[in-house]
Design a protein around this motif. Structure first.
Motif, PDB file in Angstrom:
ATOM      1  N   ARG A   1       0.847  -1.207   0.000  1.00  0.00           N
ATOM      2  CA  ARG A   1       0.000   0.000   0.000  1.00  0.00           C
ATOM      3  C   ARG A   1       0.871   1.240   0.000  1.00  0.00           C
ATOM      4  O   ARG A   1       2.002   1.241   0.486  1.00  0.00           O
TER       5      ARG A   1
ATOM      6  N   ALA B   1       0.501   5.131   1.384  1.00  0.00           N
ATOM      7  CA  ALA B   1      -0.397   5.752   2.366  1.00  0.00           C
ATOM      8  C   ALA B   1      -0.081   7.230   2.595  1.00  0.00           C
ATOM      9  O   ALA B   1       0.370   7.613   3.667  1.00  0.00           O
ATOM     10  N   PRO B   2      -0.318   8.072   1.595  1.00  0.00           N
ATOM     11  CA  PRO B   2       0.020   9.492   1.755  1.00  0.00           C
ATOM     12  C   PRO B   2      -0.997  10.258   2.604  1.00  0.00           C
ATOM     13  O   PRO B   2      -2.169   9.876   2.679  1.00  0.00           O
ATOM     14  N   SER B   3      -0.525  11.316   3.244  1.00  0.00           N
ATOM     15  CA  SER B   3      -1.430  12.236   3.935  1.00  0.00           C
ATOM     16  C   SER B   3      -1.704  13.392   2.977  1.00  0.00           C
ATOM     17  O   SER B   3      -0.742  13.975   2.466  1.00  0.00           O
TER      18      SER B   3
ATOM     19  N   GLU C   1      -4.378   9.003   4.260  1.00  0.00           N
ATOM     20  CA  GLU C   1      -4.282   9.135   5.721  1.00  0.00           C
ATOM     21  C   GLU C   1      -4.712  10.549   6.123  1.00  0.00           C
ATOM     22  O   GLU C   1      -3.903  11.456   6.312  1.00  0.00           O
TER      23      GLU C   1
ATOM     24  N   TYR D   1      -1.793   8.416  14.399  1.00  0.00           N
ATOM     25  CA  TYR D   1      -1.109   7.727  13.310  1.00  0.00           C
ATOM     26  C   TYR D   1      -0.842   6.225  13.536  1.00  0.00           C
ATOM     27  O   TYR D   1      -1.290   5.388  12.748  1.00  0.00           O
TER      28      TYR D   1
ATOM     29  N   LEU E   1      10.679   6.087   8.696  1.00  0.00           N
ATOM     30  CA  LEU E   1       9.580   5.491   9.481  1.00  0.00           C
ATOM     31  C   LEU E   1       9.968   4.151  10.100  1.00  0.00           C
ATOM     32  O   LEU E   1       9.131   3.492  10.717  1.00  0.00           O
TER      33      LEU E   1
HETATM   34  N1  GLU Z   1       0.965   8.760   6.074  1.00  0.00           N
HETATM   35  C1  GLU Z   1       2.382   8.620   6.301  1.00  0.00           C
HETATM   36  C2  GLU Z   1       3.119   9.704   5.561  1.00  0.00           C
HETATM   37  O1  GLU Z   1       2.583  10.319   4.662  1.00  0.00           O
HETATM   38  C3  GLU Z   1       2.931   7.284   5.850  1.00  0.00           C
HETATM   39  C4  GLU Z   1       2.515   6.198   6.751  1.00  0.00           C
HETATM   40  C5  GLU Z   1       3.107   4.834   6.497  1.00  0.00           C
HETATM   41  O2  GLU Z   1       3.558   4.546   5.386  1.00  0.00           O
HETATM   42  O3  GLU Z   1       3.059   4.046   7.423  1.00  0.00           O
HETATM   43  O4  GLU Z   1       4.262   9.955   5.892  1.00  0.00           O
END
Ligand code: GLU
Length: 277
Positions: A7, A9-11, A43, A182, A204
């Motif tokens: 996946r 998962a951008p904010s 996100e 988060y 991360l």
């Molecule tokens: N939403 C997070 C971001 O944009 C990424 C989260 C993830 O990949 O676990 O940095």
């Protein structure tokens, strides 16, 4: 190779830059190589910072790079019930506590221990319980780790990693007003989407420690992890939305082609580990 689900998962708090494109591409390639699926999750739990126009632009940028999600886009703003159930479970286990500290309280606390990302929460409300009314909820990581026992996760680069449950301190699992934060949202959704391989930047990697702890507490399946090198600007600094890193959109406007973008990403993140498993 088993069935792969990755996946991105951008904010939606800004436009995508090369670093985002790198995470998206590596996950996409991994899914393609394994005959699997590549999903997109927006996100957007932080309503004050997220915008619909950013979400639309993100999907447009991905399509420009030749990536369209295999399945519906999931939005975290639509998943509140699942997060609240997970928080209830953590409460029932007695591993979370309400916290009324403001950012200023935390900054002012003397002798705050330091973690990889800066000062850690000094534990004020853990030892002096706060009112649960309109509070944030924090994970008592030491107590949680006593319940779960030792844990590990699989990291594509490092192999088996021993979990350091308190690496990021007593993380917030639910923000005041938002009902979730988060780390909790990510583990609940990775499980919900059947993600087998989490692909994201190495900034991360530390987050994987508390996230693995939450998975154990909530009885969730455990994905493999692939933390890739960060894309850097000409000055060697990592790219970030805040410092106005060149966005994909502005590069496109300047005539940069999709192929050039993908080539520069592959030069940094592509390693021969992609097909190994
Ligand atoms: N939403 C997070 C971001 O944009 C990424 C989260 C993830 O990949 O676990 O940095």
């Amino acid at each position: 190779m088993g069935h792969i689900v990755t996946r991105f998962a951008p904010s939606p708090t800004g436009r995508l830059h090369l670093g985002h494109a790198a995470s998206a591409r590596l996950g996409w390639q991994l899914a393609r190589a394994g005959g699997g699926r590549w999903l997109v999750r927006i996100e957007d739990i932080d309503a004050a910072r997220c915008r619909d126009d950013h979400e639309a632009a993100i999907l447009e940028d991905l399509a420009w790079l030749g990536m369209t999600p295999d399945g519906e886009v999931l939005r975290q703003s639509e998943r509140r019930a699942a997060y609240s159930q997970a928080l209830d479970r953590l409460r029932a286990l007695g591993v979370v506590y309400p916290c009324q500290c403001s950012r200023a309280d935390i900054a002012a606390a003397a002798h705050a221990p330091h973690g990889p990302d800066g000062p850690l929460y000094p534990g004020t409300c853990r030892t002096r319980p706060a009112s649960p009314d309109n509070a944030a909820w924090r994970l008592d990581t030491a107590r949680a780790a006593r319940l779960t026992g030792p844990l590990v996760f699989e990291d594509a680069e490092l192999g088996r990693v021993d979990v350091a449950p308190s690496l990021l301190g007593d993380i917030v699992v639910a923000r005041r007003n938002a009902g979730v934060a988060y780390h909790l949202a990510v583990v609940v959704d990775d499980a919900h989407q059947g993600v087998t391989d989490v692909v994201r930047g190495e900034d991360l990697r530390a987050s994987t420690h508390p996230q693995r702890l939450l998975q154990a507490l909530l009885g969730l399946p455990v994905p493999r992890y692939r933390h890739h090198a960060l894309m850097r600007g000409p000055d060697g600094q990592r790219l970030s939305k805040r410092d106005g890193a060149a966005t994909l959109a502005s590069m496109r406007d300047q005539g940069v082609t999709t192929k050039q973008i993908l080539t520069s990403i592959d030069a940094v993140i592509f390693t021969d580990t992609i097909s190994v498993r």
